[in-house]
Design a protein around this motif. Structure first.
Motif, PDB file in Angstrom:
ATOM      1  N   PHE A 163      37.388  41.786  41.555  1.00 30.81           N
ATOM      2  CA  PHE A 163      37.044  40.608  40.766  1.00 30.81           C
ATOM      3  C   PHE A 163      36.565  41.018  39.375  1.00 30.81           C
ATOM      4  N   THR A 164      35.671  41.994  39.328  1.00 30.26           N
ATOM      5  CA  THR A 164      35.133  42.450  38.045  1.00 30.26           C
ATOM      6  C   THR A 164      36.259  42.899  37.119  1.00 30.26           C
ATOM      7  N   ALA A 165      37.188  43.681  37.657  1.00 30.15           N
ATOM      8  CA  ALA A 165      38.309  44.173  36.851  1.00 30.15           C
ATOM      9  C   ALA A 165      39.235  43.031  36.431  1.00 30.15           C
ATOM     10  N   ALA A 166      39.528  42.124  37.351  1.00 35.85           N
ATOM     11  CA  ALA A 166      40.433  41.005  37.041  1.00 35.85           C
ATOM     12  C   ALA A 166      39.816  40.062  36.018  1.00 35.85           C
ATOM     13  N   ALA A 167      38.523  39.810  36.138  1.00 42.96           N
ATOM     14  CA  ALA A 167      37.839  38.927  35.186  1.00 42.96           C
ATOM     15  C   ALA A 167      37.823  39.554  33.799  1.00 42.96           C
ATOM     16  N   ALA A 168      37.553  40.857  33.733  1.00 44.86           N
ATOM     17  CA  ALA A 168      37.522  41.547  32.442  1.00 44.86           C
ATOM     18  C   ALA A 168      38.891  41.529  31.773  1.00 44.86           C
ATOM     19  N   ALA A 169      39.955  41.616  32.588  1.00 42.61           N
ATOM     20  CA  ALA A 169      41.318  41.622  32.057  1.00 42.61           C
ATOM     21  C   ALA A 169      41.875  40.214  31.865  1.00 42.61           C
ATOM     22  N   GLY A 170      41.158  39.208  32.367  1.00 40.94           N
ATOM     23  CA  GLY A 170      41.663  37.839  32.294  1.00 40.94           C
ATOM     24  C   GLY A 170      42.910  37.623  33.147  1.00 40.94           C
ATOM     25  N   ASN A 171      43.009  38.368  34.252  1.00 40.70           N
ATOM     26  CA  ASN A 171      44.180  38.310  35.129  1.00 40.70           C
ATOM     27  C   ASN A 171      44.046  37.126  36.096  1.00 40.70           C
ATOM     28  N   LYS A 172      44.593  35.988  35.702  1.00 39.72           N
ATOM     29  CA  LYS A 172      44.450  34.759  36.493  1.00 39.72           C
ATOM     30  C   LYS A 172      45.139  34.843  37.848  1.00 39.72           C
ATOM     31  N   GLN A 173      46.245  35.564  37.914  1.00 41.83           N
ATOM     32  CA  GLN A 173      46.943  35.711  39.190  1.00 41.83           C
ATOM     33  C   GLN A 173      46.062  36.460  40.196  1.00 41.83           C
ATOM     34  N   ASP A 174      45.492  37.598  39.780  1.00 36.49           N
ATOM     35  CA  ASP A 174      44.605  38.345  40.679  1.00 36.49           C
ATOM     36  C   ASP A 174      43.364  37.534  41.032  1.00 36.49           C
ATOM     37  N   LEU A 175      42.830  36.811  40.071  1.00 37.14           N
ATOM     38  CA  LEU A 175      41.648  35.982  40.338  1.00 37.14           C
ATOM     39  C   LEU A 175      41.946  34.916  41.388  1.00 37.14           C
ATOM     40  N   THR A 176      43.128  34.345  41.339  1.00 38.69           N
ATOM     41  CA  THR A 176      43.523  33.335  42.331  1.00 38.69           C
ATOM     42  C   THR A 176      43.650  33.963  43.714  1.00 38.69           C
ATOM     43  N   VAL A 177      44.238  35.149  43.776  1.00 41.21           N
ATOM     44  CA  VAL A 177      44.379  35.838  45.065  1.00 41.21           C
ATOM     45  C   VAL A 177      43.004  36.250  45.597  1.00 41.21           C
ATOM     46  N   ILE A 178      42.119  36.686  44.706  1.00 33.72           N
ATOM     47  CA  ILE A 178      40.746  37.029  45.122  1.00 33.72           C
ATOM     48  C   ILE A 178      40.046  35.793  45.675  1.00 33.72           C
ATOM     49  N   PHE A 179      40.262  34.645  45.054  1.00 34.11           N
ATOM     50  CA  PHE A 179      39.707  33.389  45.570  1.00 34.11           C
ATOM     51  C   PHE A 179      40.165  33.161  47.017  1.00 34.11           C
ATOM     52  N   LEU A 180      41.462  33.318  47.260  1.00 39.15           N
ATOM     53  CA  LEU A 180      42.003  33.111  48.608  1.00 39.15           C
ATOM     54  C   LEU A 180      41.423  34.113  49.605  1.00 39.15           C
ATOM     55  N   ALA A 181      41.395  35.398  49.207  1.00 42.16           N
ATOM     56  CA  ALA A 181      40.912  36.446  50.110  1.00 42.16           C
ATOM     57  C   ALA A 181      39.421  36.280  50.405  1.00 42.16           C
ATOM     58  N   ALA A 182      38.639  36.006  49.362  1.00 40.20           N
ATOM     59  CA  ALA A 182      37.191  35.823  49.569  1.00 40.20           C
ATOM     60  C   ALA A 182      36.923  34.604  50.446  1.00 40.20           C
ATOM     61  N   SER A 183      37.678  33.540  50.238  1.00 42.43           N
ATOM     62  CA  SER A 183      37.535  32.337  51.080  1.00 42.43           C
ATOM     63  C   SER A 183      37.846  32.665  52.535  1.00 42.43           C
ATOM     64  N   ALA A 184      38.915  33.414  52.754  1.00 42.49           N
ATOM     65  CA  ALA A 184      39.317  33.774  54.119  1.00 42.49           C
ATOM     66  C   ALA A 184      38.254  34.623  54.812  1.00 42.49           C
ATOM     67  N   LEU A 185      37.555  35.448  54.026  1.00 42.59           N
ATOM     68  CA  LEU A 185      36.503  36.296  54.587  1.00 42.59           C
ATOM     69  C   LEU A 185      35.151  35.596  54.649  1.00 42.59           C
ATOM     70  N   GLY A 186      35.087  34.373  54.149  1.00 40.01           N
ATOM     71  CA  GLY A 186      33.847  33.610  54.204  1.00 40.01           C
ATOM     72  C   GLY A 186      32.873  33.924  53.091  1.00 40.01           C
ATOM     73  N   ASP A 187      33.334  34.596  52.041  1.00 37.77           N
ATOM     74  CA  ASP A 187      32.471  34.901  50.897  1.00 37.77           C
ATOM     75  C   ASP A 187      32.649  33.792  49.863  1.00 37.77           C
ATOM     76  N   HIS A 188      31.953  32.688  50.077  1.00 39.21           N
ATOM     77  CA  HIS A 188      32.140  31.508  49.241  1.00 39.21           C
ATOM     78  C   HIS A 188      31.595  31.678  47.829  1.00 39.21           C
ATOM     79  N   ASP A 189      30.587  32.529  47.666  1.00 39.20           N
ATOM     80  CA  ASP A 189      30.071  32.798  46.319  1.00 39.20           C
ATOM     81  C   ASP A 189      31.137  33.478  45.465  1.00 39.20           C
ATOM     82  N   LEU A 190      31.718  34.550  45.999  1.00 40.21           N
ATOM     83  CA  LEU A 190      32.762  35.257  45.260  1.00 40.21           C
ATOM     84  C   LEU A 190      33.979  34.363  45.057  1.00 40.21           C
ATOM     85  N   ALA A 191      34.330  33.592  46.069  1.00 45.46           N
ATOM     86  CA  ALA A 191      35.472  32.690  45.943  1.00 45.46           C
ATOM     87  C   ALA A 191      35.239  31.703  44.798  1.00 45.46           C
TER      88      ALA A 191
END
Length: 131
Positions: free
Chosen positions: A93-121
């Motif tokens: 997330f830190t790397a994707a946010a710094a790079a402004g990589n919206k695609q990775d950020l969206t996938v991180i949202f999905l993965a964090a949600s699936a793992l129950g990490d709602h803060d990160l999602a």
């Protein structure tokens, strides 16, 4: 490719004849052997997180959840592995946010949600939606 192998293993396991000493196959739950392989894969991915991109982690997380290698019924090893995966997603997330990589950020949202990490999602979704 991994999802296709897991799906085929599930279909195979569901078709195995059962007797009184064996449990009934439940669709969506892979054999212990497959869960063990997925666990080993996830452990290696976490140990070498820089070799894998966000999409590869997402695919592995889905396989982990579908195989029972991680998730609420995975026991202490699976719970610890889920925590490790959340930490990896935090780094990604830190790397994707710094790079402004919206695609990775969206996938991180999905993965964090699936793992129950709602803060990160929530953080990933907010970053992905920034103009």
């Amino acid at each position: 490719a991994l999802r296709a192998v897991l799906r085929r293993a599930d279909e195979f396991a569901a078709g195995i004849p059962r007797n009184g000493s064996c449990g009934i196959a439940t669709p969506g739950h892979f054999s212990t052997v497959i869960a063990g392989v997925v666990t080993e894969l996830l452990v290696k991915m976490v140990a070498h997180e820089d070799l894998f991109d966000v999409q590869q982690f997402w695919s592995a997380i889905v396989a982990g959840l579908e195989s029972g290698a991680i998730g609420s019924s995975a026991g202490s090893v699976g719970q610890g592995l889920a925590t490790d995966l959340k930490n990896v997603l935090g780094s990604k997330f830190t790397a994707a946010a710094a790079a402004g990589n919206k695609q990775d950020l969206t996938v991180i949202f999905l993965a964090a949600s699936a793992l129950g990490d709602h803060d990160l999602a929530g953080q990933a979704l907010a970053e992905a939606n920034k103009p």
